[in-house]
Structures are given as structure tokens and as C-alpha cells.
Design a protein around this motif. Structure first.
Motif, PDB file in Angstrom:
ATOM      1  N   SER A   1     -42.762  -4.334  71.472  1.00 20.71           N
ATOM      2  CA  SER A   1     -43.981  -5.754  70.193  1.00 20.71           C
ATOM      3  C   SER A   1     -45.354  -4.404  70.608  1.00 20.71           C
ATOM      4  N   ILE A   2     -46.133  -5.022  69.376  1.00 24.64           N
ATOM      5  CA  ILE A   2     -47.219  -4.201  69.571  1.00 24.64           C
ATOM      6  C   ILE A   2     -48.198  -5.532  68.266  1.00 24.64           C
TER       7      ILE A   2
ATOM      8  N   LYS B   1     -50.505  -5.735  66.420  1.00 24.76           N
ATOM      9  CA  LYS B   1     -51.698  -5.082  65.611  1.00 24.76           C
ATOM     10  C   LYS B   1     -52.555  -5.847  65.234  1.00 24.76           C
TER      11      LYS B   1
ATOM     12  N   VAL C   1     -54.957  -2.810  70.037  1.00 27.27           N
ATOM     13  CA  VAL C   1     -53.305  -3.666  70.039  1.00 27.27           C
ATOM     14  C   VAL C   1     -53.548  -3.884  71.545  1.00 27.27           C
TER      15      VAL C   1
ATOM     16  N   VAL D   1     -49.488  -4.075  73.037  1.00 30.74           N
ATOM     17  CA  VAL D   1     -48.584  -3.344  73.399  1.00 30.74           C
ATOM     18  C   VAL D   1     -47.967  -4.075  74.533  1.00 30.74           C
TER      19      VAL D   1
ATOM     20  N   HIS E   1     -45.583  -5.305  64.759  1.00 33.03           N
ATOM     21  CA  HIS E   1     -44.232  -4.319  65.790  1.00 33.03           C
ATOM     22  C   HIS E   1     -43.554  -4.327  66.392  1.00 33.03           C
TER      23      HIS E   1
ATOM     24  N   GLU F   1     -39.634   3.389  72.196  1.00 39.05           N
ATOM     25  CA  GLU F   1     -41.478   3.769  72.029  1.00 39.05           C
ATOM     26  C   GLU F   1     -41.615   2.767  73.012  1.00 39.05           C
TER      27      GLU F   1
ATOM     28  N   PHE G   1     -45.181   4.153  75.248  1.00 38.87           N
ATOM     29  CA  PHE G   1     -46.551   3.175  75.901  1.00 38.87           C
ATOM     30  C   PHE G   1     -46.624   3.303  77.769  1.00 38.87           C
TER      31      PHE G   1
END
Ligand code: ATP
Ligand code: MG
Length: 137
Positions: A6-7, A9, A70, A72, A115, A126, A130
Motif C-alpha cells: 500500500s502507498i 500518495k 509517500v 509505504v 496505491h 512490490e 520497498f
């Protein structure tokens, strides 16, 4: 249990909505099992969104994602991928259901606040992007 990336934004971070958004994940039963805050470089944003390279919105997307910090996080729970996307709402905020993150915090199609990974495969890629060192649970 499933994990998803999950981001929050840059536009949502700018409007001081990190806590409000994280609360929605927790209220839905998703656990935050890793988190970091960073300001993406053009290279990082382009690599993260490589699948969209060549699309008309790509340059605007990279400019936006690099416009500020952001947040994350990795969310874990039953059906975490689908649950997160439900909580976020439709990609186009004009179509996002009332009460979803995008309905409440998006500013435009591109500046859509959050996101979420869209499949188990992208979630794994993903999360590794990160959190290459893995998560601590
Ligand atoms: P995300 O991948 O960010 O979770 P998504 O999976 O709902 O969103 P994608 O199709 O993967 O949507 O698009 C990635 C991001 O690119 C969108 O979240 C949005 O910020 C931007 N985007 C996608 N389509 C458009 C468009 N037609 N116009 C402007 N921006 C767009
Ligand atoms: Mg996507």
C-alpha cells in the motif's frame, strides 16, 4: 493470510491524511506489518510503475509520485489485496464509491491518494521493491 503493498500518495500525505488512511486499514482488520516514509526519485517511480511506461499518463504519474514524500506499508490479513482495493475505491475518483479513500482524499485521476497491489504476483514484487530486507514479522 495475504500481504499487499500500500502507498499513501503525495497528495494525501500533503493533506495530513496519513493517520486517517491508516486507521481505515486497521478498522477493516488489516494489520500494518512494515512501513517506511520516503521521497521517491524519478528512477524509483519509473521503475515501480514500469508496467505503465509508454501510456499517455505515465510522465504525469511519475511527476506526481515524485512531488513529495509517500508513506509505504505492507498490509496483512484475510484477502488483503482485494480488501485494500475495496477500501481504496475505483482508480478514477469520479467513480469511487462514497466512503472510500479515493472518494474522500483524491484530487484527480492521477492524484488519487493511494496505491494497492492488484494481484499476489504484483504484491510480492512490490513488497520486495520497498522492503528488500523483508518484513519483521
Ligand atoms: P495503483 O496502481 O496506483 O494502485 P490502480 O491499480 O487502481 O492504481 P493503474 O491502472 O495501475 O490503477 O494506474 C496506476 C496509477 O496511474 C493510477 O492509480 C493513477 O494514479 C494513474 N492513472 C491510471 N490511469 C490514468 C488515467 N487514465 N489518467 C490519469 N492517471 C491515470
Ligand atoms: Mg495498479
Amino acid at each position: 493470510v495475504e500481504q499487499t503493498l500500500s502507498i499513501i500518495k503525495p497528495n494525501a500525505v500533503a493533506k495530513n491524511a496519513i493517520g486517517a488512511i491508516l486507521s481505515r486499514f486497521e478498522a477493516a482488520g488489516l494489520r500494518i506489518i512494515a512501513a517506511r516514509m520516503l521521497h521517491l526519485s524519478k528512477e524509483q517511480a519509473s521503475a515501480f510503475y514500469a508496467i505503465h511506461q509508454g501510456k499517455p499518463f505515465f510522465d504525469e504519474l511519475v511527476d506526481f509520485m515524485t512531488s513529495g514524500p509517500v508513506m509505504v506499508q505492507v498490509l496483512e490479513g484475510q484477502d488483503a489485496i482485494a480488501k485494500n482495493r475495496d477500501i481504496m475505491g475505483a482508480t478514477n475518483p469520479a467513480q469511487a464509491a462514497p466512503g472510500t479513500i479515493r472518494a474522500d482524499f483524491a484530487d484527480s485521476f492521477t492524484e488519487n491518494a493511494a496505491h494497492g497491489s492488484d494481484s499476489p504476483e504484483t504484491a510480492a514484487t512490490e513488497i520486495a521493491f520497498f522492503f528488500p530486507e523483508g518484513v519483521c514479522v
